[in-house]
Design an enzyme around this catalytic site. Structure first.
Site, mmCIF file in Angstrom:
data_model
loop_
_atom_site.group_PDB
_atom_site.id
_atom_site.type_symbol
_atom_site.label_atom_id
_atom_site.label_comp_id
_atom_site.label_asym_id
_atom_site.label_seq_id
_atom_site.Cartn_x
_atom_site.Cartn_y
_atom_site.Cartn_z
ATOM 1 N N PHE A 133 34.931 38.006 33.902
ATOM 2 C CA PHE A 133 36.223 38.663 33.694
ATOM 3 C C PHE A 133 36.007 39.867 32.780
ATOM 4 O O PHE A 133 35.532 39.724 31.660
ATOM 5 C CB PHE A 133 37.259 37.701 33.104
ATOM 6 C CG PHE A 133 38.643 38.235 33.264
ATOM 7 C CD1 PHE A 133 39.338 38.058 34.456
ATOM 8 C CD2 PHE A 133 39.232 38.964 32.252
ATOM 9 C CE1 PHE A 133 40.606 38.597 34.630
ATOM 10 C CE2 PHE A 133 40.509 39.502 32.411
ATOM 11 C CZ PHE A 133 41.194 39.316 33.605
ATOM 12 N N GLU A 146 41.702 51.341 44.144
ATOM 13 C CA GLU A 146 41.825 50.050 43.446
ATOM 14 C C GLU A 146 40.979 50.059 42.178
ATOM 15 O O GLU A 146 39.949 50.730 42.115
ATOM 16 C CB GLU A 146 41.292 48.927 44.348
ATOM 17 C CG GLU A 146 42.306 48.367 45.320
ATOM 18 C CD GLU A 146 43.104 47.225 44.697
ATOM 19 O OE1 GLU A 146 43.165 47.124 43.453
ATOM 20 O OE2 GLU A 146 43.664 46.433 45.470
ATOM 21 N N ASP A 147 41.393 49.263 41.208
ATOM 22 C CA ASP A 147 40.590 49.100 39.999
ATOM 23 C C ASP A 147 39.412 48.166 40.242
ATOM 24 O O ASP A 147 38.266 48.489 39.953
ATOM 25 C CB ASP A 147 41.462 48.583 38.829
ATOM 26 C CG ASP A 147 42.311 47.354 39.204
ATOM 27 O OD1 ASP A 147 42.226 46.869 40.362
ATOM 28 O OD2 ASP A 147 43.069 46.877 38.341
ATOM 29 N N ASP A 203 38.060 41.423 43.584
ATOM 30 C CA ASP A 203 37.451 40.131 43.243
ATOM 31 C C ASP A 203 37.389 39.298 44.519
ATOM 32 O O ASP A 203 36.412 39.377 45.262
ATOM 33 C CB ASP A 203 38.296 39.476 42.141
ATOM 34 C CG ASP A 203 37.727 38.153 41.666
ATOM 35 O OD1 ASP A 203 36.668 37.750 42.153
ATOM 36 O OD2 ASP A 203 38.356 37.502 40.800
ATOM 37 N N ARG A 231 43.690 47.683 28.427
ATOM 38 C CA ARG A 231 43.646 48.715 29.469
ATOM 39 C C ARG A 231 43.136 50.038 28.916
ATOM 40 O O ARG A 231 42.497 50.809 29.623
ATOM 41 C CB ARG A 231 45.046 48.963 30.046
ATOM 42 C CG ARG A 231 45.556 47.876 30.947
ATOM 43 C CD ARG A 231 46.766 48.395 31.726
ATOM 44 N NE ARG A 231 47.600 47.317 32.220
ATOM 45 C CZ ARG A 231 47.349 46.598 33.316
ATOM 46 N NH1 ARG A 231 46.289 46.838 34.033
ATOM 47 N NH2 ARG A 231 48.189 45.651 33.694
HETATM 48 P P1 IMP Z 1 41.630 39.892 44.135
HETATM 49 O O1 IMP Z 1 42.896 39.823 44.956
HETATM 50 O O2 IMP Z 1 41.071 38.534 43.837
HETATM 51 O O3 IMP Z 1 40.590 40.809 44.749
HETATM 52 O O4 IMP Z 1 42.020 40.448 42.715
HETATM 53 C C1 IMP Z 1 42.302 41.778 42.495
HETATM 54 C C2 IMP Z 1 43.163 41.989 41.278
HETATM 55 O O5 IMP Z 1 42.951 40.973 40.297
HETATM 56 C C3 IMP Z 1 42.797 43.299 40.584
HETATM 57 O O6 IMP Z 1 43.554 44.383 41.066
HETATM 58 C C4 IMP Z 1 43.084 42.982 39.128
HETATM 59 O O7 IMP Z 1 44.441 43.201 38.833
HETATM 60 C C5 IMP Z 1 42.801 41.499 39.008
HETATM 61 N N1 IMP Z 1 41.419 41.212 38.530
HETATM 62 C C6 IMP Z 1 40.414 40.655 39.218
HETATM 63 N N2 IMP Z 1 39.306 40.520 38.461
HETATM 64 C C7 IMP Z 1 39.639 41.033 37.253
HETATM 65 C C8 IMP Z 1 38.893 41.221 36.028
HETATM 66 O O8 IMP Z 1 37.708 40.880 35.886
HETATM 67 N N3 IMP Z 1 39.586 41.801 35.019
HETATM 68 C C9 IMP Z 1 40.880 42.200 35.114
HETATM 69 N N4 IMP Z 1 41.595 42.056 36.231
HETATM 70 C C10 IMP Z 1 40.976 41.479 37.300
#
Ligand code: IMP
Length: 183
Positions: free
Chosen positions: A156, A103-104, A107, A169
Site C-alpha cells: 500500500f 489513473e493514479d 491494483d 496525497r
Molecule cells: P483497483 O480497482 O483494485 O484497481 O483499485 C484502484 C483504486 O484503488 C485506485 O484508484 C486507488 O484509489 C486505490 N488504491 C489501490 N491501491 C492503492 C494504494 O496502494 N494506495 C492508495 N490507493 C490505492
C-alpha cells in the site's frame, strides 16, 4: 510535503519526486508523438489523478482538453470493495473524441474495467489508458494499459495523489505506508 516531514509513517520511499518528474516527461513525449494531429481529451480519475493530470498536461507540447470523473473505490480501508459507483460524471460528450483515461494506480483493475467499458459505450474515436502505478495483480485484468509510469510491488503506497484515509496525497514522493499507521 516531503518524506522527511512524515515522522516514520513510511517504511521506505519507492519513487522520488525527481524520478516521478522524469517519467512523466517521458510519457508526455510518447503521448505527443502518438496523438500528433489529434484532439486529445485527458480524463482524470479524481482524486488520485490530480497530480499526474497537472504534471502530464503541462509537459505536453500541444493543446489538450481535460475533464474529470470521480468513482467510489476503497473508502477508508485498503482493500478493493469491487463496487464501483460514479460520483461525478464527465461534462464533455466524448463521442468521436480521442480519450486518454488517466489513473493514479491500478491494483485489481476492477475500477479500470468498469471505467473503460463505461467510456467505450459512449462511442469515443479512441480510448487508451495511462496509469502512474501498476501493481502485480493488474496483470490478471484483460484491459490493455498503453502507458505505465512504474510497476510496483504489492504494497500500500501513498503520495503523489495517492491517499490513505484522505491523507498523504500532497506528499511529493511515493512511499510504502508503515503498518503502524493502519493497524
Ligand atoms: P483497483 O480497482 O483494485 O484497481 O483499485 C484502484 C483504486 O484503488 C485506485 O484508484 C486507488 O484509489 C486505490 N488504491 C489501490 N491501491 C492503492 C494504494 O496502494 N494506495 C492508495 N490507493 C490505492
Amino acid at each position: 510535503m516531503d518524506d522527511t516531514q512524515l515522522d516514520g509513517d513510511l517504511t521506505r520511499v519507492l519513487v522520488t519526486k525527481e524520478e516521478l518528474a522524469a517519467r512523466i516527461s517521458e510519457l508526455a513525449a510518447e503521448i505527443d508523438r502518438d496523438y500528433a494531429g489529434k484532439d486529445l481529451l485527458l480524463v482524470g480519475v479524481l482524486n488520485g489523478a490530480v497530480m499526474v493530470m497537472a504534471d502530464l498536461s503541462r509537459a505536453l507540447t500541444r493543446h489538450c482538453r481535460m475533464d474529470w470523473m470521480a468513482v467510489s473505490s476503497y473508502g477508508s480501508g485498503s482493500q478493493s470493495s469491487g463496487v464501483v459507483r460514479i460520483l461525478k460524471d464527465l461534462s464533455t460528450d466524448v463521442t468521436g473524441l480521442d480519450v486518454l483515461l488517466v489513473e493514479d494506480i491500478i491494483d485489481t483493475g476492477l475500477t479500470l474495467s468498469y471505467l473503460v467499458s463505461n467510456l467505450r459505450s459512449r462511442g469515443p474515436a479512441s480510448l487508451r489508458v495511462l496509469t502512474v502505478f501498476r501493481k502485480p495483480e493488474a496483470a490478471r485484468n484483460p484491459v490493455e494499459i498503453a502507458y505505465v509510469g512504474f510497476d510496483i510491488p504489492n504494497e500500500f503506497v501513498v503520495g503523489y495523489g495517492l491517499d490513505y484515509d484522505g491523507r498523504y496525497r500532497n506528499l511529493t514522493s511515493v512511499g510504502a505506508l508503515a503498518p503502524h499507521v493502519y493497524s
